[in-house]
Every structure is written in C-alpha cells, then in structure tokens.
Design an enzyme around this catalytic site. Structure first.
Site, PDB file in Angstrom:
ATOM      1  N   HIS A   1       0.834  -1.209   0.000  1.00  0.00           N
ATOM      2  CA  HIS A   1       0.000   0.000   0.000  1.00  0.00           C
ATOM      3  C   HIS A   1       0.867   1.257   0.000  1.00  0.00           C
ATOM      4  O   HIS A   1       0.593   2.221  -0.722  1.00  0.00           O
ATOM      5  CB  HIS A   1      -0.901  -0.028   1.240  1.00  0.00           C
ATOM      6  CG  HIS A   1      -2.075   0.889   1.146  1.00  0.00           C
ATOM      7  ND1 HIS A   1      -3.117   0.678   0.268  1.00  0.00           N
ATOM      8  CD2 HIS A   1      -2.378   2.027   1.806  1.00  0.00           C
ATOM      9  CE1 HIS A   1      -4.002   1.651   0.404  1.00  0.00           C
ATOM     10  NE2 HIS A   1      -3.563   2.481   1.325  1.00  0.00           N
TER      11      HIS A   1
ATOM     12  N   TYR B   1       6.014  20.090  -2.778  1.00  0.00           N
ATOM     13  CA  TYR B   1       5.937  18.706  -2.267  1.00  0.00           C
ATOM     14  C   TYR B   1       6.576  18.642  -0.873  1.00  0.00           C
ATOM     15  O   TYR B   1       7.789  18.729  -0.729  1.00  0.00           O
ATOM     16  CB  TYR B   1       6.681  17.791  -3.232  1.00  0.00           C
ATOM     17  CG  TYR B   1       6.732  16.345  -2.824  1.00  0.00           C
ATOM     18  CD1 TYR B   1       5.609  15.531  -2.952  1.00  0.00           C
ATOM     19  CD2 TYR B   1       7.897  15.782  -2.328  1.00  0.00           C
ATOM     20  CE1 TYR B   1       5.649  14.196  -2.591  1.00  0.00           C
ATOM     21  CE2 TYR B   1       7.952  14.447  -1.967  1.00  0.00           C
ATOM     22  CZ  TYR B   1       6.828  13.665  -2.102  1.00  0.00           C
ATOM     23  OH  TYR B   1       6.864  12.341  -1.743  1.00  0.00           O
TER      24      TYR B   1
END
Ligand code: INI
Length: 169
Positions: free
Chosen positions: A89, A114
């Site tokens: 994940h 970011y």
C-alpha cells in the site's frame, strides 16, 4: 556576464494554502507547525494562510488541484506522511501522491510544493518532522516563499536580481 534571477524569501502580502493529510496526524500536525513557523517568521500574515485537510496523502493532489483552480493563492504547500507498512500500500500511496503533485506543479500558474515525508519507519518520520533531521514542513514552506517570489518575477513583478560573483561569470 551571467545574471542571477531568484525569488526573495519575503512573505508579506503572500497568500498561502496548506493541503495537509490527516493520516499519520501525529506527524502531519508537526509539519503544519513547522510550515506556519516558517511562513509567519518570514512575514506572511496568519490571516493569509488557509489549511485544507484531506483524509490521506492519496487525496492531496486532487484537493490541491481544486485549491489552485479556486484561485487567490500565491503558493500551495502539500504536507503528508507516508510510512512503510507490511503491505505494498505504501508504494502506491507514496508514488501516486508524488506523481500527482509533480504533474500539478508543472501545469499550475502558482508553485505547488511537495512536503510529503516518505519513511521506512515511524522513527524516521519523527526525525523529519521536527526531531533529528529538521522539519520538512518548515523546509517546504521556505521553498514556497522562494518559488512564489520567483514566479512573481517571471510574471513581471519585482524580484531580487544580482550579478554573479566574479568567479562564476
Ligand atoms: N495515507 C497516508 O497519508 N499515509 C500512509 O502512510 C498511508 N498508508 O500507509 O496507508 C495512507 N493511506 C491512506 C490513503 O492516503 C488514502 O487516504 C486511502 O487509501 C483512501 O483513498
């Protein structure tokens, strides 16, 4: 002779949006603290800062995109924490949030920064959220200030411009 063009770190008059994920909130809250500290210490009025919360880092690009479209901001800072677990994940969330933010940054008229921690362990994430290795939220906000200044310059407004030192010409 080379000319250097760079954004100032002056935050007065800037409107900044933080897009922050709630997942791993004990880390992302520290990132928000770092970002606010940086922005306010560089002259951004607290009333000119808006915080948008998302469930996880996966949702950050979609929300940041809508924030850009809504207009009124000089920069968007994306803050999140993706910590490796026992399943793949992590890889999907980390990669897609990074790709989404990069694509948005490339196409937007304002800087989209970011500021997502990707860490192999909780300890590594803590280190990057105000412990041993600085605060990635503070760093991302600093990048936003500089980039907002540079975009203003590139869009025709004032910016610091200086000649390169002798050795670099
Ligand atoms: N979201 C994160 O922000 N960090 C993580 O570490 C994380 N992990 O590992 O699962 C995470 N998952 C949730 C994801 O961002 C979405 O919110 C969810 O998949 C619903 O779309």
């Amino acid at each position: 002779m080379a000319w250097i063009h760079e954004g100032s770190l002056e935050g007065g008059g800037l409107r900044v949006a933080l897009v922050v994920s709630r997942f791993n909130g004990f880390i992302t809250e520290r990132l928000v603290e770092g970002a606010l500290d940086c922005l306010e210490r560089h002259g951004v009025n607290p009333d000119d800062i808006d915080i948008f919360k998302t469930p996880g880092a996966w949702e950050i690009p979609a929300v940041a995109s809508r924030v850009v479209l809504a207009g009124g901001f000089d920069a968007v800072v994306c803050l999140g924490a993706v910590i490796r677990g026992d399943t793949p994940h992590f890889e999907y969330v980390a990669a897609e949030s990074a790709k989404g933010i990069a694509a948005l940054a490339a196409e937007s008229d304002i800087p989209v920064i970011y500021g997502i921690i990707t860490a192999d362990s909780v300890e590594q994430a803590v280190d990057r959220a105000g412990a041993k290795s600085g605060n990635r939220g503070f760093d991302a906000a600093m990048t936003a200030l500089e980039m907002a200044g540079l975009y203003r310059y590139l869009d025709g407004e004032a910016c610091e411009e200086e000649e390169a030192p002798e050795g670099e010409k």
